[in-house]
Design a protein around this motif. Structure first.
Motif, PDB file in Angstrom:
ATOM      1  N   UNK A 146       7.875  13.507  45.892  1.00 54.91           N
ATOM      2  CA  UNK A 146       7.177  13.902  44.669  1.00 54.91           C
ATOM      3  C   UNK A 146       8.097  13.777  43.456  1.00 54.91           C
ATOM      4  N   UNK A 147       9.370  14.080  43.646  1.00 49.40           N
ATOM      5  CA  UNK A 147      10.337  14.007  42.540  1.00 49.40           C
ATOM      6  C   UNK A 147      10.320  12.626  41.886  1.00 49.40           C
ATOM      7  N   UNK A 148      10.217  11.593  42.696  1.00 47.06           N
ATOM      8  CA  UNK A 148      10.240  10.225  42.183  1.00 47.06           C
ATOM      9  C   UNK A 148       8.952   9.834  41.472  1.00 47.06           C
ATOM     10  N   UNK A 149       7.892  10.637  41.628  1.00 47.10           N
ATOM     11  CA  UNK A 149       6.591  10.272  41.065  1.00 47.10           C
ATOM     12  C   UNK A 149       6.149  11.203  39.933  1.00 47.10           C
ATOM     13  N   UNK A 150       6.491  12.480  40.028  1.00 46.81           N
ATOM     14  CA  UNK A 150       6.132  13.427  38.974  1.00 46.81           C
ATOM     15  C   UNK A 150       7.108  13.354  37.799  1.00 46.81           C
ATOM     16  N   UNK A 151       8.318  12.851  38.041  1.00 43.64           N
ATOM     17  CA  UNK A 151       9.347  12.823  37.000  1.00 43.64           C
ATOM     18  C   UNK A 151       9.976  11.437  36.911  1.00 43.64           C
ATOM     19  N   UNK A 152      10.549  11.164  35.749  1.00 41.19           N
ATOM     20  CA  UNK A 152      11.399   9.983  35.576  1.00 41.19           C
ATOM     21  C   UNK A 152      12.752  10.477  35.103  1.00 41.19           C
ATOM     22  N   UNK A 153      13.785  10.292  35.911  1.00 36.60           N
ATOM     23  CA  UNK A 153      15.128  10.735  35.569  1.00 36.60           C
ATOM     24  C   UNK A 153      15.911   9.573  34.958  1.00 36.60           C
ATOM     25  N   UNK A 154      16.486   9.816  33.797  1.00 34.07           N
ATOM     26  CA  UNK A 154      17.193   8.739  33.113  1.00 34.07           C
ATOM     27  C   UNK A 154      18.577   9.234  32.679  1.00 34.07           C
ATOM     28  N   UNK A 155      19.516   8.303  32.560  1.00 33.30           N
ATOM     29  CA  UNK A 155      20.850   8.684  32.103  1.00 33.30           C
ATOM     30  C   UNK A 155      21.444   7.671  31.134  1.00 33.30           C
ATOM     31  N   UNK A 156      20.593   6.874  30.493  1.00 31.40           N
ATOM     32  CA  UNK A 156      21.074   5.964  29.462  1.00 31.40           C
ATOM     33  C   UNK A 156      19.962   5.714  28.455  1.00 31.40           C
ATOM     34  N   UNK A 157      20.368   5.288  27.262  1.00 35.62           N
ATOM     35  CA  UNK A 157      19.394   4.976  26.214  1.00 35.62           C
ATOM     36  C   UNK A 157      18.457   3.862  26.678  1.00 35.62           C
ATOM     37  N   UNK A 158      19.004   2.842  27.317  1.00 32.74           N
ATOM     38  CA  UNK A 158      18.166   1.729  27.749  1.00 32.74           C
ATOM     39  C   UNK A 158      17.155   2.166  28.804  1.00 32.74           C
ATOM     40  N   UNK A 159      17.573   3.005  29.733  1.00 33.14           N
ATOM     41  CA  UNK A 159      16.631   3.517  30.726  1.00 33.14           C
ATOM     42  C   UNK A 159      15.513   4.292  30.053  1.00 33.14           C
ATOM     43  N   UNK A 160      15.871   5.114  29.070  1.00 36.51           N
ATOM     44  CA  UNK A 160      14.855   5.872  28.356  1.00 36.51           C
ATOM     45  C   UNK A 160      13.841   4.932  27.706  1.00 36.51           C
ATOM     46  N   UNK A 161      14.340   3.932  27.007  1.00 33.71           N
ATOM     47  CA  UNK A 161      13.429   2.999  26.351  1.00 33.71           C
ATOM     48  C   UNK A 161      12.546   2.276  27.365  1.00 33.71           C
ATOM     49  N   UNK A 162      13.129   1.878  28.478  1.00 33.56           N
ATOM     50  CA  UNK A 162      12.370   1.151  29.498  1.00 33.56           C
ATOM     51  C   UNK A 162      11.248   2.014  30.077  1.00 33.56           C
ATOM     52  N   UNK A 163      11.555   3.291  30.346  1.00 32.81           N
ATOM     53  CA  UNK A 163      10.544   4.184  30.917  1.00 32.81           C
ATOM     54  C   UNK A 163       9.413   4.413  29.923  1.00 32.81           C
ATOM     55  N   UNK A 164       9.746   4.663  28.654  1.00 38.07           N
ATOM     56  CA  UNK A 164       8.696   4.904  27.655  1.00 38.07           C
ATOM     57  C   UNK A 164       7.826   3.658  27.496  1.00 38.07           C
ATOM     58  N   UNK A 165       8.444   2.490  27.453  1.00 33.63           N
ATOM     59  CA  UNK A 165       7.658   1.263  27.349  1.00 33.63           C
ATOM     60  C   UNK A 165       6.752   1.080  28.570  1.00 33.63           C
ATOM     61  N   UNK A 166       7.270   1.379  29.751  1.00 31.60           N
ATOM     62  CA  UNK A 166       6.460   1.235  30.969  1.00 31.60           C
ATOM     63  C   UNK A 166       5.254   2.167  30.930  1.00 31.60           C
TER      64      UNK A 166
END
Length: 419
Positions: free
Chosen positions: A164-184
């Motif tokens: 569930x952790x992998x589906x209810x949440x998106x864990x990020x640790x870089x600016x690029x990861x953050x941007x990628x998740x929001x775009x997705x």
């Protein structure tokens, strides 16, 4: 002598689909003086008139109250305890989901906003409701919540549930990861973005920021989402035309979120009293929406009520959000309790009603909702008693109307409907 023009008898205009007659009206901002007829046509409110109107169907409100259907802007729909693999998700969707959706309608809630459910599942549910395959309130969704690596709720609620952790949440640790998740998420047409700056409990006496919840046995040390990641998430959401709200509980985190460009605070300040009035000034300056979620924080954090009164008295926009989740209370009823807790905290009944209608619609960027006025979506409830004087009268539900259709009728055996 000129011939007199022929006089023809005017025909009655085509009737509206539905007319609610002889009703007091709370329009999402204020109570209108006198009694009105409210006409619905084609799923929209067509007229609000002090003069009698005709409809193909007519409901006599008997001097009861008509108001916009309630909007709950903060809830968690999937059962975090029951969902741990694809089989359990399917069982929840088949056996539990339809009944929980219906509970909202039975309590007069016509729009709900999910702020941290598995993205694929909640968007699929949204599509099925919109297509008429599922009966339920209008559903808006952020998809998964975005948090820092090992942040809340990934390392707290879902600490022992990796699936569930992998589906209810998106864990990020870089600016690029953050941007990628929001775009997705934006590519999947979510309605908004939710970031989580911190957890839900700063435990007194601890030198670290520690999350602890009575329902979970383990205390978890957390750090706030770094400012550069917070800013990247907000900026990317705005680039995609999405409103971005941030889960906070402390004054310093609330300020960070606002200064990073957030549109709203989920929970606001709960673990301490607001002592920095400049923070409230900043909320007003940046036009922030404050969603206090008293239903979940009221008994745990004694400063929450006082903080709600402070921001309400200052004129900050407040939106109703219950933080409803599976396992406590009853979906729908929790939303009504949230409205009552706002009044217990010092807001007036009218302020609480605004928070659950026009202000909630504004927070959701849905100007078609939350107001009784021509051209607005016909999501309405009919009550037998005055909620502007006693907020508990929200429980005196006679009828729920969604998209112009009567979906709940608790009145006479005939439903008070005249053909």
């Amino acid at each position: 002598m000129a011939e007199e023009p022929e006089v023809t008898e005017a025909r009655d205009p085509a009737p509206y689909d539905l007319v609610i007659r002889r009703a007091h009206v709370f329009d999402g901002h204020q109570a209108r003086a006198g009694l009105h007829d409210v006409a619905v046509h084609g799923g929209q409110i067509a007229a609000v008139s002090a003069e009698p109107l005709r409809g193909s169907r007519e409901v006599d409100a008997a001097e009861g109250w008509v108001m916009p259907g309630l909007i709950d802007t903060h809830l968690h729909f999937y059962d975090v305890r029951a969902v741990s693999d694809q089989e359990s998700v399917q069982a929840f969707e088949d056996n539990e989901l339809p009944g929980r959706l219906d509970l909202f309608l039975q309590h007069g809630i016509t729009t709900i906003k999910s702020v941290g459910d598995p993205t694929g599942g909640i968007l699929r549910t949204r599509a099925e409701i919109a297509a008429g395959a599922l009966r339920g309130p209008r559903l808006l969704a952020t998809g998964c919540g975005i948090t820092g690596r090992d942040g809340h709720p990934a390392a707290t609620i879902f600490g022992d549930n990796p699936w569930a952790r992998a589906r209810f949440t998106a864990e990020i640790d870089s600016v690029q990861q953050m941007r990628d998740v929001v775009h997705a998420l934006a590519d999947q047409k979510v309605d908004a973005i939710k970031l989580l700056s911190e957890g839900a409990c700063a435990c007194p006496g601890s030198p670290q920021y520690v999350w602890r919840n009575a329902a979970f046995p383990v205390a978890v040390e957390l750090e706030r989402l770094p400012r550069d990641l917070l800013r990247a998430g907000i900026e990317t959401g705005h680039e995609r035309g999405l409103r971005v709200t941030v889960h906070t509980t402390q004054q310093v985190a609330a300020r960070e979120a606002i200064e990073a460009g957030a549109d709203g605070l989920e929970h606001g300040v709960t673990v301490e009293p607001i002592t920095d009035h400049s923070l409230i000034d900043l909320m007003l300056e940046r036009d922030i929406t404050y969603t206090p979620t008293l239903w979940i924080h009221d008994e745990i954090h004694p400063d929450t009520r006082g903080n709600v009164k402070k921001v309400a008295d200052a004129g900050v926009n407040i939106a109703l959000g219950s933080d409803t989740f599976s396992g406590r209370g009853l979906f729908g009823a929790n939303t009504l309790e949230e409205a009552e807790l706002m009044v217990a905290a010092g807001m007036t009944p009218v302020q609480s009603l605004i928070a659950g209608t026009s202000s909630a619609a504004r927070q959701c960027v849905r100007p078609d909702l939350g107001t009784v006025a021509p051209g607005k979506r016909a999501d309405l409830i009919v009550l037998t008693a005055d909620p502007t004087q006693d907020i508990s009268n929200l429980r005196e539900l006679s009828m729920t109307i969604l998209n112009g259709e009567i979906v709940v009728d608790t009145s006479s055996p005939q439903g008070g409907i005249h053909q």
